[in-house]
Design a protein around this motif. Structure first.
Motif, PDB file in Angstrom:
ATOM      1  N   UNK A  63       0.836  -1.187   0.000  1.00  0.00           N
ATOM      2  CA  UNK A  63       0.000   0.000   0.000  1.00  0.00           C
ATOM      3  C   UNK A  63       0.872   1.239   0.000  1.00  0.00           C
ATOM      4  N   UNK A  64       0.711   2.093  -0.971  1.00  0.00           N
ATOM      5  CA  UNK A  64       1.466   3.327  -1.057  1.00  0.00           C
ATOM      6  C   UNK A  64       0.507   4.450  -1.390  1.00  0.00           C
ATOM      7  N   UNK A  65       0.647   5.567  -0.629  1.00  0.00           N
ATOM      8  CA  UNK A  65      -0.163   6.745  -0.895  1.00  0.00           C
ATOM      9  C   UNK A  65      -1.662   6.418  -0.940  1.00  0.00           C
ATOM     10  N   UNK A  66      -2.111   5.616   0.031  1.00  0.00           N
ATOM     11  CA  UNK A  66      -3.525   5.310   0.100  1.00  0.00           C
ATOM     12  C   UNK A  66      -3.999   4.330  -0.940  1.00  0.00           C
ATOM     13  N   UNK A  67      -3.103   3.513  -1.487  1.00  0.00           N
ATOM     14  CA  UNK A  67      -3.469   2.522  -2.494  1.00  0.00           C
ATOM     15  C   UNK A  67      -3.357   1.132  -1.875  1.00  0.00           C
ATOM     16  N   UNK A  68      -4.405   0.359  -2.003  1.00  0.00           N
ATOM     17  CA  UNK A  68      -4.458  -0.973  -1.403  1.00  0.00           C
ATOM     18  C   UNK A  68      -4.238  -2.036  -2.459  1.00  0.00           C
ATOM     19  N   UNK A  69      -3.242  -2.876  -2.234  1.00  0.00           N
ATOM     20  CA  UNK A  69      -2.905  -3.974  -3.145  1.00  0.00           C
ATOM     21  C   UNK A  69      -2.669  -3.489  -4.577  1.00  0.00           C
ATOM     22  N   UNK A  70      -2.278  -2.233  -4.721  1.00  0.00           N
ATOM     23  CA  UNK A  70      -2.036  -1.691  -6.049  1.00  0.00           C
ATOM     24  C   UNK A  70      -3.278  -1.617  -6.913  1.00  0.00           C
ATOM     25  N   UNK A  71      -4.451  -1.716  -6.280  1.00  0.00           N
ATOM     26  CA  UNK A  71      -5.684  -1.834  -7.058  1.00  0.00           C
ATOM     27  C   UNK A  71      -6.753  -0.826  -6.652  1.00  0.00           C
ATOM     28  N   UNK A 121      -7.796   2.764  -4.603  1.00  0.00           N
ATOM     29  CA  UNK A 121      -7.374   4.016  -3.990  1.00  0.00           C
ATOM     30  C   UNK A 121      -8.336   4.343  -2.849  1.00  0.00           C
ATOM     31  N   UNK A 122      -7.809   4.346  -1.626  1.00  0.00           N
ATOM     32  CA  UNK A 122      -8.647   4.535  -0.451  1.00  0.00           C
ATOM     33  C   UNK A 122      -9.013   5.999  -0.259  1.00  0.00           C
ATOM     34  N   UNK A 123     -10.246   6.224   0.204  1.00  0.00           N
ATOM     35  CA  UNK A 123     -10.712   7.575   0.482  1.00  0.00           C
ATOM     36  C   UNK A 123     -11.100   7.723   1.936  1.00  0.00           C
ATOM     37  N   UNK A 124     -12.152   8.464   2.189  1.00  0.00           N
ATOM     38  CA  UNK A 124     -12.562   8.771   3.561  1.00  0.00           C
ATOM     39  C   UNK A 124     -13.153   7.553   4.260  1.00  0.00           C
ATOM     40  N   UNK A 125     -13.174   7.633   5.584  1.00  0.00           N
ATOM     41  CA  UNK A 125     -13.792   6.593   6.397  1.00  0.00           C
ATOM     42  C   UNK A 125     -15.308   6.791   6.368  1.00  0.00           C
ATOM     43  N   UNK A 126     -16.034   5.747   6.004  1.00  0.00           N
ATOM     44  CA  UNK A 126     -17.496   5.819   5.947  1.00  0.00           C
ATOM     45  C   UNK A 126     -18.138   5.434   7.272  1.00  0.00           C
ATOM     46  N   UNK A 127     -17.460   4.589   8.028  1.00  0.00           N
ATOM     47  CA  UNK A 127     -18.011   4.152   9.297  1.00  0.00           C
ATOM     48  C   UNK A 127     -16.989   3.363  10.092  1.00  0.00           C
ATOM     49  N   UNK A 128     -17.220   3.288  11.402  1.00  0.00           N
ATOM     50  CA  UNK A 128     -16.330   2.554  12.289  1.00  0.00           C
ATOM     51  C   UNK A 128     -17.141   1.627  13.173  1.00  0.00           C
TER      52      UNK A 128
END
Length: 446
Positions: A2-10, A12-19
């Motif tokens: 994961x680099x720069x908010x990228x998961x498995x190179x596939x 692109x992660x954004x904001x948290x929707x829920x916890x």
């Protein structure tokens, strides 16, 4: 990695929707297609400490089993040493609960959501799945104002039935739970779900719960007696349907086929098609019908497609086997390894298919489609089998249902395919894997 908010190179992660207690849900985009998804990230250690793994696994198993337009879809499952990631359909309209919290709905709007709810619940029941926690908080709305059932963490599968054929776990949300669940004497999960559907319909039309009291035991007493009153604005037709759903005796409660015959329910009804075929699948089936096709064994292609090594390791090796975590071996995509040449594997599957009176056609090189000659519960069973190359002397063969009934597919795989292919199989997915494949896992931290 994961680099720069990228998961498995596939993704692109954004904001948290829920916890939640064990997980966070992120908004994300698939980098190639740009498709919006929701990714739930679960901490394995926390789940294991709280003995919640079974609930997590069952939820994912059910989501893999149930494919319906009004059910939130699970797209992909990934894992590392410390986390589980599952990628889901992004439903951006929020909870139906938020809509009801602002006030009761118009009857035509409530009817539309109820129709979609019944369609989804009926489909789940046809797969042997009982949701057991139906409530407006677990019903989401997409950008088209269509309903999506979510949160299958408390759901039940047929293997959870006891010898009496009933479920016995007391679970759900008190205001929506059927009286037979509260009695702890065993219950039919499908009938209990329909009680919850009745409570939901009442809430949509009334704007408040039918059974409510500050004292929980007093509320339960009302539930046991099915004791409730209608506000004056609910129509006579809707009252009749709710009164047939909120029946304390599950044997007298209205069934789904009877619901679908009620004139109030049928008004403006459109029926979604579960497990719709893609354009590619439809095109492939058309090609199967073409006369004079070249026999499969005469395919000119020299080698099968390459199978991603990470997928192979995580699916097949004992150390990284995710299949047992996320799906029932009988209802997912059966997979086996073989040391036979790809052409020999294809020829063997073709012969087995024909021996079972299946129509066998070539989708593409090293991929077959087997189609049953007889109609099943959901039409003709159609299955694809594809050969992938992992190494020069190692192939992976994967089966996948294209159409038809999932339970019939499970029986086909377990009782027909597995015994018939034993001569060419090295190991089946989920069986002990004693090969020399070695893989390294890197931790992903969202």
């Amino acid at each position: 990695m994961e680099e720069r908010g990228v998961l498995f190179g596939k993704y692109e992660l954004g904001k948290v929707l829920g916890k939640g207690t064990f997980a966070k849900v992120y908004y994300a985009k698939e980098m190639v297609s740009g498709e919006s998804v929701a990714i739930k990230v679960i901490c394995k250690d926390q789940v294991k400490r709280e003995a919640m793994m079974e609930q997590i696994l069952r939820e994912i198993s059910v989501m893999r089993l149930v494919r319906h337009p009004n059910v939130v879809q699970l797209k992909e499952v990934m894992a590392t040493r410390s986390r589980i990631f599952f990628v889901m359909e992004y439903v951006k309209g929020g909870e139906l609960f938020a809509r009801v919290a602002k006030g009761r709905l118009r009857e035509d709007v409530a009817r539309k959501y109820f129709q979609q709810l019944i369609s989804a619940v009926d489909y789940c029941h046809s797969r042997g799945v009982s949701h057991r926690d139906l409530k407006p908080e677990n019903l989401l709305l997409d950008e088209n104002e269509d309903l999506k059932v979510s949160d299958f963490g408390l759901s039940a599968l047929p293997e959870q039935l006891r010898n009496d054929g009933l479920l016995h776990t007391q679970c759900g949300t008190p205001a929506y739970v059927a009286p037979e669940v509260l009695r702890r004497k065993g219950y039919d999960g499908a009938k209990a779900d329909l009680w919850s559907c009745g409570v939901i319909l009442y809430v949509l039309l009334a704007g408040f719960l039918p059974f409510q009291d500050e004292n929980l035991m007093k509320m339960y007493t009302k539930v046991f007696k099915a004791e409730f009153e209608f506000p004056p604005w609910i129509s006579t037709e809707a009252r009749r349907l709710i009164s047939r759903l909120l029946v304390a005796d599950p044997q007298r409660r209205i069934t789904v086929p009877a619901i679908t015959r009620v004139p109030w329910f049928r008004r403006g009804l459109t029926t979604p098609q579960a497990e719709q075929k893609t354009e590619e699948e439809e095109e492939e089936e058309k090609k199967e019908e073409e006369p004079g096709k070249q026999p499969l064994a005469e395919s000119k292609k020299s080698s099968p497609p390459f199978y991603n090594a990470f997928e192979f390791i995580t699916s097949m090796s004992a150390g990284f086997d995710l299949s047992g975590l996320f799906e029932s071996k009988k209802t997912a995509r059966p997979m086996f390894t073989s040391r036979c040449p790809a052409a020999a594997i294809i020829a063997k599957i073709e012969a087995v298919g024909k021996g079972l009176s299946f129509k066998v056609g070539k989708v593409k090189d090293f991929k077959l489609r087997l189609r049953s000659s007889s109609e099943g519960r959901k039409g003709c069973l159609s299955v694809t089998a594809e050969v992938f190359e992992v190494a020069p002397e190692l192939a992976v063969v994967e089966f996948c249902k294209s159409s038809g009934d999932t339970l019939e597919y499970a029986k086909f795989c377990e009782e027909d395919i597995r015994p018939a292919l034993k001569d060419i199989v090295w190991t089946w997915q989920g069986d002990n894997f004693d090969g020399n494949v070695v893989g390294a896992e890197t931790d992903q931290s969202p």
